[in-house]
Design an enzyme around this catalytic site. Sequence first.
Site, PDB file in Angstrom:
ATOM      1  NE  ARG A   1       4.095   1.699   0.151  1.00 56.23           N
ATOM      2  CZ  ARG A   1       3.213   0.742  -0.106  1.00 56.23           C
ATOM      3  NH1 ARG A   1       2.494   0.221   0.864  1.00 56.23           N
ATOM      4  NH2 ARG A   1       3.040   0.306  -1.318  1.00 56.23           N
TER       5      ARG A   1
ATOM      6  CE  LYS B   1      -3.135 -15.732 -11.775  1.00 64.31           C
ATOM      7  NZ  LYS B   1      -4.410 -15.582 -11.084  1.00 64.31           N
TER       8      LYS B   1
ATOM      9  N   GLY C   1       5.762  -3.936  -5.272  1.00 61.20           N
ATOM     10  CA  GLY C   1       6.081  -4.559  -3.982  1.00 61.20           C
ATOM     11  C   GLY C   1       7.152  -5.631  -4.074  1.00 61.20           C
TER      12      GLY C   1
ATOM     13  N   GLY D   1       0.375  -0.294  -7.837  1.00 58.72           N
ATOM     14  CA  GLY D   1      -0.748  -0.058  -8.747  1.00 58.72           C
ATOM     15  C   GLY D   1      -0.602   1.253  -9.500  1.00 58.72           C
TER      16      GLY D   1
END
Length: 389
Positions: free
Chosen positions: A39, A196, A344, A367
Amino acid sequence: MHLPFIRSVKDVELRNQKVLVRADLNVPIKNGVVTSDARITASLATIKFALDAGASVVVMSHLGRPTEGQYVDEFSLAPVAQRLGQLLGRNVPLLAQPEDCPSIDFGEIGLLENVRFLAGEKSNSAELSQRLADQCDVFVMDAFGTAHRAHASTHGVAERATTACAGLLLDAELKAFQTTLSAPQKPMVAIIGGAKVSTKLEVLGSLTDIADRIIVGGGIANTFIAAAGYDIGKSLYEPDLLDVAKTIASRVEIPIPVDVMVGKVFDEATPAIVKAIDNVADDEMIMDIGPKTARAWAETLIDAQTIMWNGPLGVFEFDQFGEGTRVLAQAIAESSAYSIAGGGDTLAAVDKYSVTNGISYISTGGGAFLELVEGKVLPAVEMLGRRSA
Ligand code: AMP
């Protein structure tokens, strides 16, 4: 995907200007040392651009989740200042407070301490936003990974700074998503893996309108396999989402694996056993796709023109359950399609299987990646659009 016009840092006069850059330098740190600087390197282009243009540059970022309003060593950006300094080949002083920004001369750089130490950051308080805006002539938003959050350092400051614009990373990320989402070259294949369905439900829903085929992997796949009527033993899945999975599968092609890798316990040393999809025992857990499936799915990527990848196809952290992710990662890398990968775990897999060079665009967003695919407008992007109008 609708993108408002956003002014780029390239279109703004930076010489002898005080520039405040919001970057996403939320990197992993162990014993005071940065363990992955991906990053930081992704943020260098904008920082160097502003320095070369003769600005006084202060970079700000969050790190981890400290209790707001309180300083703790554990979440200090000091190790990041050091690594950033090494990458730039110059000293990067750490500034304790926003009011320390004017100490940075033109052509010099400083790093503001973790913005989450400042009360009002997460609530996007007007007071903190104004305090940050008061420190600069130009605010540059470059933290794509945090652009889905309306915080003082991403949103409130953009509203109040004299000039607000997008940095080079944010600009590149948004363009890559526009290429993938607005008018993708067909056929488009989306590969959505992970633990999930619930966390990626909206993404799967949106992708049924855009993608020609969705390959699901990981715990997500288990829910689709169960919905297709197979016994999945004690695999991780979401029983309350079986009907949702059936609806999604009726709207777009979602292949079911013909073979899977199972284990008896969720453990690094568990042996992996190949099983036909209709032969999974009650005491077994599906933790990866099998070799036949991996080969067949890899082949279906050959004719793809656009590939979007988010989430591993199995428990790739355990080598014996990483083959599905490895084979598909290599197929993506070898394909001539425009490919975008992010998240990630996905980036960890890209690293682990050394496929960085074969992927057209590697996103720094997790996100933010998912929210863009869901069709949401990222709050920080919306604000930059308003300021650019
Ligand atoms: P996510 O954060 O939703 O992208 O999920 C990533 C995590 O899902 C990784 O840590 C994987 O180990 C895990 N995962 C992938 N496949 C499975 C599976 N079949 N069973 C349990 N966990 C899985």
